[in-house]
Design a protein around this motif. Structure first.
Motif: not given
Length: 317
Positions: A188, A299-300, A303
């Motif tokens: 993360k 999260d971006e 991804s």
């Protein structure tokens, strides 16, 4: 005297003449300033021409220069309050893989990297920068620790490969590297991976899944070393130059293929010619890249990381 590679000999010869000229001028009080300036200009031009037109094999040779800064040189030069952490909590502390928290201009960062040795004793201690499974498990433990405390991760890659010994395979070398690949995709926190020397095979890839993968100008990154490729294809190491050309393993090749995200320029002649400048350049690059990555939601980042590696390679059905 520093080790000279074959293509550096003409430059060294001119630099020797320059030193003789300067010494003669000092001893005889003769004004040779114009000749000195002309020779300095000639040396500079020759250096630019030589290093701008290096073959792939010559880049490999530069990446292995014994005077190049290693992982701990960069960490100690870039950071303050470095606290090295040890052990994989299962088998042992692998000296070929080093890591710990350090302060980079007020920002706490987890640094992890392979470490080679300067002399025979150090090289034996560090296993020539070839980690065992416990080295990769230690690296993963430190990454998870950084994630727990929300600290970014910077990996410095410089290895001729993971250790290929029987005992390493018995302890799960392949599994350890594979687990790192899987886990690094999902971290993360921001992850920057930088190839500072040799980037060989899974040994390099085991700590090279990141949001940004960068290469220093005179480094290489490939599934196999030129010598090993030569020995497989030609049953001899004598074709390593041809193998290096075929592998397309330089920073420029990797960037063109979309396998890395950027190239960090080295001082003219290589990182070993001006270590302080190289360390400062890399420090600024890391700080700037961390600023960019920390501005994105986790999260971006994850991804984008997955998408980036997913686009690599060609699939033909």
């Amino acid at each position: 005297m520093a080790m000279l590679l074959d293509f550096e000999q003409p430059i060294a010869a001119l630099e020797g003449k320059l030193r003789e000229m300067q010494k003669l001028a000092q001893e005889s009080q003769v004004d040779v300033s114009e000749a000195v300036e002309a020779l300095e200009a000639k040396i500079k031009a020759l250096k630019k021409e030589t290093y701008a037109n290096l073959t792939r094999w010559q880049r490999v040779q530069l990446s292995r220069h014994p005077d190049r800064p290693y992982t701990l040189d960069y960490i100690e030069g870039m950071t303050q309050k470095f606290v090295e952490l040890h052990g994989d909590r299962t088998v042992a502390d692998d000296k070929a893989m080093v890591g710990g928290f350090a302060e980079l201009d007020g920002r706490t960062v987890m640094f992890i990297g392979q470490q080679k040795g300067r002399n025979t004793k150090q090289r034996q201690l560090r296993n020539f920068g070839m980690p065992n499974p416990e080295g990769y498990r230690k690296a993963l433990r430190l990454m998870k620790l950084a994630e727990k405390f929300g600290k970014p991760i910077v990996t410095l890659i410089d290895t001729p490969g993971a250790f290929p010994g029987l005992e390493a395979e018995e302890r799960g070398q392949g599994e350890a590297i594979a687990r790192n690949l899987k886990e690094m995709f999902m971290l993360k926190v921001p992850v920057i991976c930088i190839i500072i020397g040799e980037g060989a095979s899974g040994g390099a890839l085991g700590i090279a899944i990141g949001d940004r993968v960068l290469m220093l100008e005179n480094t290489w990154y490939s599934v196999i070393s030129p010598e090993s490729c030569s020995s497989i294809l030609w049953r001899s190491w004598n074709y390593k130059e041809q193998a290096a050309e075929a592998l397309k393993l330089t920073a420029t090749d990797m960037l063109k293929a979309g396998l890395v995200d950027g190239i960090v320029k080295e001082p003219l002649g290589g990182a070993h010619t001006d270590t302080a400048r190289m360390i400062e350049t890399l420090k600024k690059t890391i700080a700037k890249t961390l600023d960019e990555l920390e501005a994105l939601p986790s999260d971006e980042r994850i991804s984008q990381r997955i998408d980036k590696f997913g686009r690599m390679g060609v699939v033909v059905e």
